[in-house]
Design a protein around this motif. Structure first.
Motif, short mmCIF file in Angstrom:
data_model
loop_
_atom_site.label_atom_id
_atom_site.label_comp_id
_atom_site.label_asym_id
_atom_site.label_seq_id
_atom_site.Cartn_x
_atom_site.Cartn_y
_atom_site.Cartn_z
N UNK A 35 0.86 -1.27 0.13
CA UNK A 35 0.08 -0.07 0.04
C UNK A 35 0.83 1.05 -0.06
N UNK A 36 0.73 1.96 -1.20
CA UNK A 36 1.37 3.36 -1.09
C UNK A 36 0.46 4.32 -0.58
N UNK A 37 0.82 5.04 0.69
CA UNK A 37 -0.16 5.68 1.30
C UNK A 37 0.40 7.19 1.19
N UNK A 38 -0.52 8.17 1.29
CA UNK A 38 -0.19 9.54 1.46
C UNK A 38 -1.09 10.54 1.15
N UNK A 39 -1.24 11.73 1.64
CA UNK A 39 -2.44 12.58 1.47
C UNK A 39 -2.49 13.11 0.10
N UNK A 42 0.76 14.43 -2.22
CA UNK A 42 2.10 13.91 -1.53
C UNK A 42 2.92 13.28 -2.51
N UNK A 43 2.57 13.25 -3.79
CA UNK A 43 3.48 12.77 -4.76
C UNK A 43 3.59 11.12 -5.11
N UNK A 44 2.37 10.59 -4.84
CA UNK A 44 2.09 9.29 -5.14
C UNK A 44 1.78 8.93 -6.79
N UNK A 45 1.14 9.65 -7.40
CA UNK A 45 0.82 9.44 -8.65
C UNK A 45 1.95 9.73 -9.51
N UNK A 46 3.13 10.75 -8.82
CA UNK A 46 4.11 11.11 -9.53
C UNK A 46 5.08 9.86 -9.54
N UNK A 47 5.22 9.21 -8.49
CA UNK A 47 6.10 8.26 -8.19
C UNK A 47 5.73 6.88 -9.24
N UNK A 199 -3.51 4.52 -2.36
CA UNK A 199 -4.45 5.15 -1.61
C UNK A 199 -4.35 6.09 -0.49
N UNK A 200 -5.24 7.18 -0.31
CA UNK A 200 -4.97 7.89 0.75
C UNK A 200 -5.68 7.40 2.04
N UNK A 201 -6.44 6.27 1.77
CA UNK A 201 -7.15 5.72 3.13
C UNK A 201 -6.79 4.25 3.62
N UNK A 202 -5.85 4.44 4.55
CA UNK A 202 -5.27 3.15 4.85
C UNK A 202 -6.13 2.28 5.73
N UNK A 203 -7.30 2.52 6.28
CA UNK A 203 -8.17 1.87 7.00
C UNK A 203 -8.42 0.49 6.46
N UNK A 204 -8.97 0.58 5.44
CA UNK A 204 -9.67 -0.60 4.77
C UNK A 204 -8.59 -1.75 4.25
N UNK A 213 4.05 1.65 2.43
CA UNK A 213 4.98 2.84 2.22
C UNK A 213 4.19 4.16 2.47
N UNK A 214 4.69 5.01 3.31
CA UNK A 214 4.13 6.28 3.77
C UNK A 214 4.82 7.52 2.98
N UNK A 215 4.25 8.14 2.09
CA UNK A 215 4.84 9.01 1.34
C UNK A 215 4.22 10.62 1.36
N UNK A 216 5.00 11.31 1.83
CA UNK A 216 4.75 12.80 1.65
C UNK A 216 5.82 13.74 1.16
N UNK A 217 6.21 13.90 -0.18
CA UNK A 217 7.59 14.27 -0.63
C UNK A 217 8.64 13.38 -0.30
N UNK A 218 8.74 13.10 1.00
CA UNK A 218 9.61 12.08 1.40
C UNK A 218 9.06 11.02 1.84
#
Ligand SMILES: Nc1ncnc2c1ncn2[C@@H]1O[C@H](COP(=O)(O)OP(=O)(O)O)[C@@H](O)[C@H]1O
Ligand SMILES: [Mg+2]
Length: 251
Positions: A35-39, A42-47, A199-204, A213-218
């Motif tokens: 799961x690639x998480x981030x608000x 935060x750069x998820x789609x860019x990555x 996803x930006x929603x980790x819960x489910x 992996x938690x991404x927010x620029x870093x």
């Protein structure tokens, strides 16, 4: 140790002068479900676009199946489902069967007739995603969740070893989301496909994924889900939730 399916090595990226990724490093092992998480923002789609070769590499390197991205040729091993995929309106003139068949164009050529074994492959993929009853329905008649399943089937016909889904459940009704995640888990377990779910929603998803992996620029965290959950208990928000809070204020 097996070669990672994806290896992100010191990747940084900017749009004009705006840095959106800084020194990202992580591996995606074969058979894992990340799961690639981030608000938002935060750069998820860019990555993901960098991984898929849809954006030029500026700094660092991404290896796919052990090959540097620029030398990687076996794109049929990689399936990609984007958030925008489920946007067919009810008038779109293609059936589920036809849409799923498009996944074979890389193999059989766009204007070649499908041979019997190709057709069987298409039916099999449609059945895997639970859409058998809709095989000859127009894709536009399906709900958002069903359309996303059809796109998964389209990826499956080319036997991908890696499936990347960028926020695939946006616009999918809540009751279908859990079924959709269960389908992903089944693909991993039964077909051995390595999965990256943005996803930006980790819960489910914490009970489905092997790695987070938690991404927010870093990259703020990368590791096993169990270690992530332990982190969560120790108040993950000290570095991650705070960032979510800041982004909220910018919008
Ligand atoms: N093509 C682009 N040109 C300029 N800035 C962009 C572009 N695409 C995305 N951005 C910006 O880069 C940041 C990261 O975007 P993105 O990777 O889409 O984040 P996420 O997928 O996590 O929401 C955001 O601030 C976004 O506005
Ligand atoms: Mg995005």
């Amino acid at each position: 140790m097996n070669t990672p399916i994806v290896s992100v090595k010191d990747v940084s990226f900017r749009y004009n002068d705006r840095k959106v990724l800084e020194h990202i490093n992580f591996d995606v092992p074969e058979g894992s479900f990340l799961a690639l998480l981030g608000p938002n923002g935060s750069g998820k789609s860019t990555l993901i676009k960098l991984t898929l070769g849809l954006l030029p590499m500026q700094d660092g390197e991404i290896n796919l199946f052990g090959h540097a991205r620029k030398n990687f040729k076996q794109w049929s091993k990689v399936g990609y489902i984007s958030q925008k995929a489920n946007s067919f309106n009810s008038g779109f003139p293609a059936t589920v069967f036809e849409v799923v068949s498009m996944g074979l164009f890389g193999k059989v050529g766009m204007f070649r007739f499908l041979k019997r074994h190709h057709k069987e492959r298409v039916h099999e993929a449609i059945e895997t995603v639970g859409l058998k009853a809709y095989t000859h329905h127009n894709i536009g008649e399906l709900s958002g969740g069903q359309q996303q399943r059809a796109f998964i089937a389209r990826s499956l016909v080319s036997d991908p070893e890696l499936l990347i889904l960028d926020e695939p459940t946006v616009g999918v009704d809540a009751s279908s989301v859990q079924d959709f995640y269960e389908l992903l888990k089944r693909l991993k377990v039964e077909n051995g496909i390595t999965l990256i779910l943005v996803t930006h929603d980790v819960g489910p998803v914490t009970n489905l994924v092997t790695h987070v992996a938690c991404l927010n620029k870093q990259l703020h965290f990368h590791g096993y889900t169990t270690d992530y959950q332990r982190l969560d208990n120790d108040n993950l928000s000290s570095f991650y939730g705070h960032a979510v809070h800041m982004v909220d204020h910018q919008h």
